[in-house]
Design a protein around this motif. Structure first.
Motif, PDB file in Angstrom:
ATOM      1  N   ALA A 162      -7.974  -4.507   3.814  1.00 12.45           N
ATOM      2  CA  ALA A 162      -9.199  -4.105   3.109  1.00 12.45           C
ATOM      3  C   ALA A 162      -9.140  -2.615   2.752  1.00 12.45           C
ATOM      4  N   ARG A 163      -8.589  -1.805   3.672  1.00 11.38           N
ATOM      5  CA  ARG A 163      -8.496  -0.364   3.394  1.00 11.38           C
ATOM      6  C   ARG A 163      -7.576  -0.093   2.199  1.00 11.38           C
ATOM      7  N   ARG A 164      -6.453  -0.821   2.122  1.00  9.19           N
ATOM      8  CA  ARG A 164      -5.507  -0.626   1.026  1.00  9.19           C
ATOM      9  C   ARG A 164      -6.135  -1.023  -0.317  1.00  9.19           C
ATOM     10  N   THR A 183      -8.151  -5.549   8.474  1.00 10.78           N
ATOM     11  CA  THR A 183      -8.839  -4.278   8.263  1.00 10.78           C
ATOM     12  C   THR A 183      -7.980  -3.342   7.419  1.00 10.78           C
ATOM     13  N   GLU A 184      -6.676  -3.317   7.716  1.00  9.44           N
ATOM     14  CA  GLU A 184      -5.762  -2.481   6.954  1.00  9.44           C
ATOM     15  C   GLU A 184      -5.651  -2.984   5.512  1.00  9.44           C
ATOM     16  N   GLY A 186       0.812  -1.207   0.000  1.00 12.01           N
ATOM     17  CA  GLY A 186       0.000   0.000   0.000  1.00 12.01           C
ATOM     18  C   GLY A 186       0.844   1.254   0.000  1.00 12.01           C
ATOM     19  N   ASP A 225      -2.843  -6.623   9.300  1.00 11.74           N
ATOM     20  CA  ASP A 225      -4.183  -6.481   9.859  1.00 11.74           C
ATOM     21  C   ASP A 225      -5.202  -6.578   8.720  1.00 11.74           C
ATOM     22  N   GLY A 261      -9.182  -0.610  -1.063  1.00 13.62           N
ATOM     23  CA  GLY A 261     -10.245   0.313  -1.401  1.00 13.62           C
ATOM     24  C   GLY A 261     -11.626  -0.107  -0.956  1.00 13.62           C
ATOM     25  N   PHE A 262     -11.672  -1.096  -0.012  1.00 13.59           N
ATOM     26  CA  PHE A 262     -12.995  -1.549   0.477  1.00 13.59           C
ATOM     27  C   PHE A 262     -13.407  -0.750   1.706  1.00 13.59           C
TER      28      PHE A 262
END
Length: 211
Positions: A206-208, A203-204, A105, A201, A210-211
């Protein structure tokens, strides 16, 4: 596709290593780079067998087998050198391949790196974002005999390890185990277990993405 001649193979590897002909000559202990340049062009030169063997060593070739030496090789790609990749791999007999695309990311060590694996050889392909080379398209262009492409998400610290010039094959294999070492079947439970094991992580991740 016909295999490359030895001079053309050496010159292609020189380009993939981001070396000029003069730099290759210097690293090979050749004072007059023109001798090396003439040999590459197929003209008679004063390049002795001893000096030629040093040239082969610098570009990563095993003079006994004619293939790449065992271990980790690091090449850099742009639009021009990407065109050299398939002919070089065919000439070296490096097919089929296991191909891994590592993503990271945003951050200091963001970007993408392609890893090509075959038996005791690993090739890390650095692909700068400014190169204009599509890593996925490149991976699929390496031939129908290549193994399926594996894509993984790495933490910035792991991407930094991949870019460490002192990286050796053992820590690389621990970070990116071969495709053949694990089942291609997966579940969401196994995916989350792997993410946690790699210190990523979910969650991280998924954030990278774009979710």
């Amino acid at each position: 596709m016909e295999p490359l001649s030895l001079p053309v193979l050496v010159d292609s590897l020189r380009s993939l290593l981001s070396l000029s002909t003069r730099e290759l000559a210097q690293r090979s202990g050749i004072t007059a780079s023109s001798n090396l340049r003439e040999w590459i062009r197929g003209f008679p030169s004063r390049l002795s067998q001893t000096r030629l063997e040093r040239v082969l060593a610098v570009v990563g070739l095993d003079r006994e087998t004619g293939g790449l030496r065992s271990g980790l090789h690091r090449w850099s790609l742009d639009r021009e050198t990407a065109l050299l990749l398939a002919p070089v791999l065919i000439t070296l007999g490096l097919s089929p391949l296991e191909i891994t695309l590592a993503h990271s990311g945003p951050g200091l060590f963001s970007g993408q790196i392609l890893l090509l694996s075959r038996e005791n050889v690993r090739i890390l392909l650095e692909i700068p974002e400014s190169s204009g080379v599509d890593p996925v398209a490149l991976a699929h262009s390496l031939g129908e005999d290549s193994a399926s492409l594996r894509e993984i998400l790495l933490a910035p610290s792991e991407m930094a390890l991949l870019r460490d010039p002192d990286l050796s094959m053992d820590p690389l294999d621990r970070l990116l185990p071969p495709l053949s070492s694990s089942s291609k079947e997966w579940t969401y439970e196994r995916l989350f277990e792997r993410l946690w094991a790699e210190g990523i992580d979910p969650t991280e991740a998924a954030r990278r993405l774009g979710f």
